[in-house]
Each structure stands twice: as structure tokens, then as C-alpha cells.
Design a protein around this motif. Structure first.
Motif, short mmCIF file in Angstrom:
data_model
loop_
_atom_site.label_atom_id
_atom_site.label_comp_id
_atom_site.label_asym_id
_atom_site.label_seq_id
_atom_site.Cartn_x
_atom_site.Cartn_y
_atom_site.Cartn_z
N VAL A 1 5.12 -0.39 -9.87
CA VAL A 1 3.76 -0.33 -9.32
C VAL A 1 3.25 1.11 -9.32
N LEU A 2 4.02 2.02 -8.72
CA LEU A 2 3.58 3.41 -8.62
C LEU A 2 3.86 4.21 -9.88
N LYS A 3 4.78 3.72 -10.71
CA LYS A 3 5.12 4.37 -11.98
C LYS A 3 5.51 5.84 -11.77
N LEU A 4 6.36 6.08 -10.79
CA LEU A 4 6.79 7.44 -10.50
C LEU A 4 7.58 8.04 -11.67
N ARG A 5 7.29 9.29 -11.99
CA ARG A 5 8.10 9.99 -12.98
C ARG A 5 9.31 10.62 -12.32
N SER A 6 9.13 11.00 -11.06
CA SER A 6 10.21 11.63 -10.31
C SER A 6 10.07 11.28 -8.84
N LYS B 1 0.86 -1.19 0.00
CA LYS B 1 0.00 0.00 0.00
C LYS B 1 0.89 1.24 0.00
N ALA B 2 0.51 2.23 -0.78
CA ALA B 2 1.25 3.49 -0.81
C ALA B 2 0.26 4.64 -0.66
N LYS C 1 12.65 -0.63 -5.90
CA LYS C 1 12.50 -0.16 -7.28
C LYS C 1 11.20 -0.66 -7.90
N ASN C 2 10.83 -1.90 -7.59
CA ASN C 2 9.58 -2.45 -8.09
C ASN C 2 8.39 -1.61 -7.60
N ARG D 1 -3.66 10.62 -2.54
CA ARG D 1 -3.71 9.50 -3.49
C ARG D 1 -3.33 8.22 -2.77
N ILE D 2 -3.99 7.14 -3.14
CA ILE D 2 -3.70 5.82 -2.56
C ILE D 2 -3.48 4.82 -3.69
N GLU D 3 -2.44 4.01 -3.56
CA GLU D 3 -2.18 2.94 -4.53
C GLU D 3 -2.07 1.63 -3.77
N ILE D 4 -2.69 0.58 -4.28
CA ILE D 4 -2.64 -0.74 -3.66
C ILE D 4 -2.26 -1.77 -4.70
N ASN D 5 -1.30 -2.63 -4.37
CA ASN D 5 -0.89 -3.70 -5.27
C ASN D 5 -1.10 -5.04 -4.58
N GLU D 6 -1.98 -5.86 -5.13
CA GLU D 6 -2.24 -7.19 -4.56
C GLU D 6 -2.07 -8.28 -5.60
N ALA D 7 -1.57 -7.89 -6.79
CA ALA D 7 -1.52 -8.86 -7.89
C ALA D 7 -0.19 -9.57 -8.02
#
Length: 275
Positions: A215-220, A121-122, A209-210, A132-138
Motif C-alpha cells: 500500500v505505502l510502497k516504502l523504499r526503506s 490510514k497512514a 507487510k501489506n 503525507r497521508i495515505e489511505i487504502n479503502e480498496a
């Protein structure tokens, strides 16, 4: 799992994080200080695991007649079940529980990264509010089970593997590939004579890094702000914390029990509703 105790006389606030595989319980006092904590595996039964946790809590209380649970709150997978079955006072959404815990660590928190055994979770925040909230469960390639799998394959316990990583001199770049393809990368590293410590550190970088770039696809990295708090059992591995610090150039904040963040946040929420 170490737990604080015995519990002295006074008023307390109970928080429970009932997850899909574990139950975490935390007791805080009127000042928000953690007075008791516990961590149990559910074994497929959230209800009876919480009963066991309460029994252990009762046994840790020095004088039951002098201890009062003023308010309680639940979060996580089994929130509704426990609230209904045990008449707990409040429920709180899991991300809000984690954010509440993070703000207790750093009131100006701008980014919260919670990495468990199999999910992530981010939370991005500004001025005390979630943006903003990002969740990765996959995919577990950015989580604790990912490191544990390879630690065991190389003949190490996860704690020994984490300790080795902290002394790496030249962390091996393993990239951010998934578990299946990482096998060939590790074999390549070993053929090239890479030290196990460098491979272990490489996994720590790979996890971070993942999370940040796949997952978050940060540009910066500026998107994270300057106040980072980490949570989740994966961050008991301090090499993962250090990898995040090296990548961002920032000091990362965390507690000595990052795996209890959800329960701690729930306990603080119960406290805020009662005072």
C-alpha cells in the motif's frame, strides 16, 4: 466494549467519531485525561446510535447537575450530520483527529498507522506537522477483517487466534497476497505441518507487510522515522503490534483502546479550542 465511569463532577470535552459502521464517543477532562468512553455499532443509523451513546453517558454521570460539557467536536463519516442535528461545537477532519490523538501518545510522532476492520490510514509527520497521508479503502487484505476471516475458517475466535500468534516460535511466511489467494497459501502451510500459532503469527506479519510495502510502497523503513504510533481495532491484537516492532526494530507506542483514536483526537481538539 469497556467504558470508564461513573463520571465525577467537573468540566469535560466531548469527542465523537461517527464512522460508517460504528460510533465512538470519548469524554476528556481539563487535563486531557479520558474520563469516559463508549463504542457502538451503528446498525445503519448513525443518528439514533449517537442518541443511544448520549443516553448511556447520561446514565454514567454521578450527578448531572455537576457535570458540564464545555465543548464538543465530531469527526468521521457522520460528522456533518451530528454537528447539525446536535449543535456540536466543532468538526475536525478524520486524519487530523487521528494525528491529534497520536501526538497525545507521543509528541514527537513521525508515523501513525491506523488499521481498522476494512481500511487503513497512514500519516507521515515531522516536527509536529503532517507531511503525507495515505489511505487504502480498496482492499481489506491489510486490515482486521482479513485476520478475522481466516481465524474463523480455522475454528478460532479472533481473540484466541491473536493469543496463539503471540506464542509462535516460527511464524509462517504467508506473503502479502489477497484473501482469495491466501486460502491456497494457508492450505500449503497446513500440509507442511505448520503449527496454527505459526500461521496466526504469519497473518500478523502479512498485514504489516501489506501496509508497508504494497500500500505505502516504502523504499526503506527509514521513511517511518523513529517514533511510531499505531491505532485502530486491529492493534488490539498485540501480535500485529509485535510484528511491526520486529520488522522495524523500534518500540511501537499505542494505548489500551486504539480503536477510539478518532474520538479521542476529536475530544482533545474540542478541549484545545475551549481552553
Amino acid at each position: 466494549m469497556p467504558q470508564a465511569g461513573p463520571v465525577a463532577a467537573g468540566d469535560y470535552f466531548l469527542g465523537v467519531d461517527s464512522g460508517s459502521t460504528t460510533t465512538k464517543l470519548v469524554l476528556v477532562d481539563r487535563e486531557g485525561r479520558m474520563a469516559y468512553r463508549d463504542y457502538l455499532f451503528n446498525r445503519g443509523d448513525s443518528y439514533h446510535t449517537f442518541v443511544e451513546a448520549l443516553e448511556k453517558l447520561h446514565a454514567a454521570v454521578a450527578d448531572p447537575s455537576a457535570v458540564r460539557i464545555v465543548s464538543s467536536a465530531a469527526t468521521g463519516y457522520g460528522e456533518s450530520l451530528l454537528r447539525t442535528a446536535f449543535s456540536l461545537d466543532h468538526g475536525i477532519v478524520e486524519t487530523m483527529a487521528h494525528f491529534t490523538a497520536a501526538r497525545a501518545v507521543d509528541p514527537d510522532v513521525s508515523f501513525v498507522l491506523d488499521i481498522g476492520g476494512q481500511d487503513m490510514k497512514a500519516i507521515f509527520a515531522a516536527r509536529g506537522a503532517i507531511r503525507r497521508i495515505e489511505i487504502n479503502e480498496a482492499c481489506s487484505s491489510g486490515c482486521g477483517s482479513f485476520i478475522m476471516t481466516f481465524a474463523n475458517q480455522l475454528g478460532y475466535t479472533i481473540s484466541a487466534f491473536a493469543k496463539l500468534a503471540c506464542f509462535a516460535r516460527h511464524p509462517y511466511d504467508l506473503g502479502t497476497r489477497c484473501t482469495v489467494f491466501m486460502n491456497s497459501k494457508v492450505k500449503q502451510a497446513m500440509r507442511e505441518g505448520a503449527d496454527v500459532a505459526d500461521i496466526a503469527a504469519g497473518f500478523s506479519y502479512s498485514v504489516i507487510k501489506n501496509c508497508l510495502f504494497k500500500v505505502l510502497k516504502l523504499r526503506s523503513l527509514d521513511e517511518l522515522g523513529s517514533h511510531i504510533v499505531v491505532q485502530g481495532g486491529t492493534f488490539k491484537n498485540h501480535s500485529v503490534v509485535r510484528a511491526l516492532e520486529r520488522l522495524t526494530g523500534l518500540t511501537v507506542r499505542f494505548t489500551d483502546c486504539p480503536e477510539l483514536a478518532g474520538a479521542y483526537g476529536a475530544a482533545l481538539y474540542a478541549r484545545s479550542r475551549a481552553l
